[in-house]
Design an enzyme around this catalytic site. Structure first.
Site, PDB file in Angstrom:
ATOM      1  N   LYS A  39     -12.173   2.751  -2.661  1.00 17.52           N
ATOM      2  CA  LYS A  39     -10.622   2.680  -2.680  1.00 17.52           C
ATOM      3  C   LYS A  39     -10.125   2.850  -4.190  1.00 17.52           C
ATOM      4  CE  LYS A  39      -7.131  -0.416  -0.820  1.00 17.52           C
ATOM      5  NZ  LYS A  39      -6.852  -1.466   0.015  1.00 17.52           N
ATOM      6  N   SER A  94      -3.809  -0.638   3.943  1.00 13.98           N
ATOM      7  CA  SER A  94      -3.732   0.220   2.597  1.00 13.98           C
ATOM      8  C   SER A  94      -4.680   1.106   2.605  1.00 13.98           C
ATOM      9  CB  SER A  94      -3.134  -0.444   1.359  1.00 13.98           C
ATOM     10  OG  SER A  94      -4.221  -1.380   1.085  1.00 13.98           O
ATOM     11  N   SER A 120      -5.958  -4.834   5.210  1.00 10.56           N
ATOM     12  CA  SER A 120      -6.266  -3.397   4.701  1.00 10.56           C
ATOM     13  C   SER A 120      -7.517  -2.767   5.098  1.00 10.56           C
ATOM     14  CB  SER A 120      -5.491  -3.335   3.271  1.00 10.56           C
ATOM     15  OG  SER A 120      -4.363  -3.260   2.993  1.00 10.56           O
TER      16      SER A 120
HETATM   17  N1  GLN Z   1      -0.054  -4.575   5.204  1.00 14.02           N
HETATM   18  C1  GLN Z   1      -0.408  -5.662   4.366  1.00 14.02           C
HETATM   19  C2  GLN Z   1       0.777  -5.636   3.223  1.00 14.02           C
HETATM   20  O1  GLN Z   1       1.395  -4.693   3.088  1.00 14.02           O
HETATM   21  C3  GLN Z   1      -1.753  -5.775   3.944  1.00 14.02           C
HETATM   22  C4  GLN Z   1      -1.835  -5.086   2.662  1.00 14.02           C
HETATM   23  C5  GLN Z   1      -3.306  -5.159   2.305  1.00 14.02           C
HETATM   24  O2  GLN Z   1      -4.221  -6.003   2.797  1.00 14.02           O
HETATM   25  N2  GLN Z   1      -3.584  -4.876   1.022  1.00 14.02           N
HETATM   26  O3  GLN Z   1       0.638  -6.663   2.377  1.00 14.02           O
END
Ligand code: GLN
Length: 502
Positions: free
Chosen positions: A80, A155, A179
């Site tokens: 990532k 994400s 994410s």
């Molecule tokens: N969807 C969640 C957010 O927008 C989780 C994102 C993540 O785990 N980085 O914060």
């Protein structure tokens, strides 16, 4: 002839170590697959072709010299793009870091490479990991390999799509509120968020310091165990990493679990859950029961979904998470100011304050700006008690819910997300709707627990259905064994999308 990209990471490692396949052939096969498939998906932000080939030849050289290059010898992986690498760029899919080159490599990445893995490149994400679809990426969204009209989740959507499409053998992601687990569910792969503190966060561009954790996305649970073992352990460079021994996850993944007690979370099975996913959970519960597990219902009251008379839904966990995550984000992202890091405005400015504000206005996307502003608001004098402190109290109550549940069961079973992968753009203009999609993953982060997302089947419409196993702190071994047991008994593993139509 074997298609190298069809093999699991464990199989490929075995074949390379045995000399049946060279690491160079494996890297070439994956780089060729990236050329062929990635233009249709945009899973990668950057591919490190030359470096991957050099590293692969090095592995082959070491093998022919009789060395054992490690448990991931020659396995091509993706990272990532919020994991710092001293090679290539680390952009977080943000315009503010579009040309940022890190002077060092994240500990988790270094450990993976020390174990013999070959880094293919960096994958797309929501800008600074803030989002659930990759649509907030400054480089444009990644598309779901199962249906390119749909989001891959986020994400870590690029990593999930890359594993699912077979353009890396496995990948790393980060999980602040789901994410790793949610994109794994949307793309039909396995995603594992270890306990907070299990894996070093050193070199992971911080979103929410008390919530972030690095973990793998892979084709099956054994591969996840392999990567988890490689990246776990104490790191003096991260004071929140825990100085505890790391069990040999791959060696124990096959050990049957006697008398496992599984709790199905009552509050997770509300009518806001897709019927197909609910069914996947019911059949997973049956599978476990048939294996001798004891399945019972448990309650996590603070993770409940409330519905008002007009049908609007809300949740303590979602409200608490978004206050904590945004507060931490607003403070962490203060460093991107055009002086320390990244992009700096080319406009003529009067003073340093204008330099900061223009740089940040140009460099950050809308979702990041929204979070920085909301986070700053909840931390400001006069609102701190009403929002941030209140959220910290709710966080404690969420934690206590889990502690109580784990007094009676070993593992919790539930959904990963309320729906299967939805259409691109479907929720992009409705942040609240988008945030509510995180309802089943965020409590795990608030409580610092490990969570495993595994495929529980495919929906009637042909999209993967994710199920989640949650355990107490440092129960990685139990979760991986329970996940592996389900894969074996159900036969639901290594789902592959049909890429012909993409
Ligand atoms: N969807 C969640 C957010 O927008 C989780 C994102 C993540 O785990 N980085 O914060």
């Amino acid at each position: 002839m074997t298609d190298i990209t069809e093999l699991s990471a464990v199989e490929l490692r075995d074949a390379i170590t045995a000399g049946d396949i060279s690491a160079v052939a494996a890297a070439e096969a994956y780089l060729e697959a990236i050329d062929r498939i990635d233009p249709r998906l945009h899973a990668y932000n950057e591919v490190h072709r030359d470096r991957a080939m050099e590293r692969a030849s090095d592995i082959d050289r070491r093998l022919s010299a009789g060395e054992r290059p490690g448990p991931l010898a020659g396995v091509p992986v993706a990272l990532k793009d919020n994991l710092c690498t001293a090679y290539g760029r680390t952009t977080c899919s943000s315009a503010i870091l579009a040309d940022y080159r890190s002077p060092f490599t994240a500990t988790a990445v270094r450990k993976l490479e020390d174990a013999g893995a070959i880094v293919l490149g960096k994958t797309n994400l929501d800008e600074f990991a803030m989002g659930s679809t990759t649509e907030t990426s400054a480089t444009g969204p990644t598309l779901n390999p199962w249906d390119t009209g749909r989001v891959p989740g986020g994400s870590s959507g690029g990593s999930a799509a890359a594993v699912s499409a077979g353009i890396c053998a496995a990948a790393l992601g980060s999980d602040t509120g789901g994410s790793i687990r949610q994109p794994a569910a949307f793309c039909g792969v396995v995603g594992f968020r270890p306990t907070y503190g299990r894996v070093s966060r050193y070199g992971v561009v911080t979103y929410g310091s008390s919530l972030d954790q690095v973990g793998p996305l892979a084709r099956d649970v054994s591969d996840c165990a392999l990567l988890t073992a490689a990246i776990s352990g104490h790191d003096p460079a991260d004071s929140t990493s825990v100085p505890a021994d790391v069990p040999d996850y791959p060696a124990t993944v096959d050990t049957p679990l006697e008398n496992l007690k599984i709790g199905v979370v009552r509050e997770f099975l509300s009518d806001s859950l897709d019927a197909d996913i609910r069914q996947a959970i019911d059949s997973a519960a049956e599978t476990y029961a048939s294996l001798g597990a004891e399945v019972r219902e448990v309650s996590l009251p603070y993770s409940a979904i409330d519905r008002d008379d007009e049908g609007n839904i809300s949740s303590h966990a979602v409200a608490c998470y978004y206050i904590v995550a945004m507060a931490e984000a607003s403070s962490n992202l203060a460093r991107f100011d055009g002086v320390h890091f990244g992009h700096r405005t080319a406009e003529r400015v009067r003073d340093i304050v204008e330099l900061y504000s223009r740089t940040r206005a140009e460099g950050f996307g809308d979702e990041v700006k929204r979070r920085v502003m909301l986070g700053t608001y909840t931390l400001s004098a006069g609102y701190y008690d009403a929002y941030y402190n209140k959220a910290m109290k709710v966080r404690r109550l969420i934690h206590r819910d889990f502690e109580r549940a784990f007094e009676t069961v070993d593992v919790l079973l539930g959904p990963v997300a309320p729906t299967v992968a939805y259409r691109l753009g479907e929720k992009a203009d409705n942040p609240l709707q988008m945030y509510l999609g995180d309802i089943y993953t965020i409590s795990v982060n608030l409580a610092g627990l490990p969570g495993l997302s595994i495929p529980g089947g495919v929906s009637k419409a042909g999209l993967p259905l994710g199920i989640q196993l949650i355990g107490p702190v440092f129960s990685e071994q139990t979760l991986l064994r329970a996940g592996h047991m389900f894969e074996q008994a159900s036969g639901i593993r290594r789902l592959r999308p049909d890429l012909a139509g993409t």
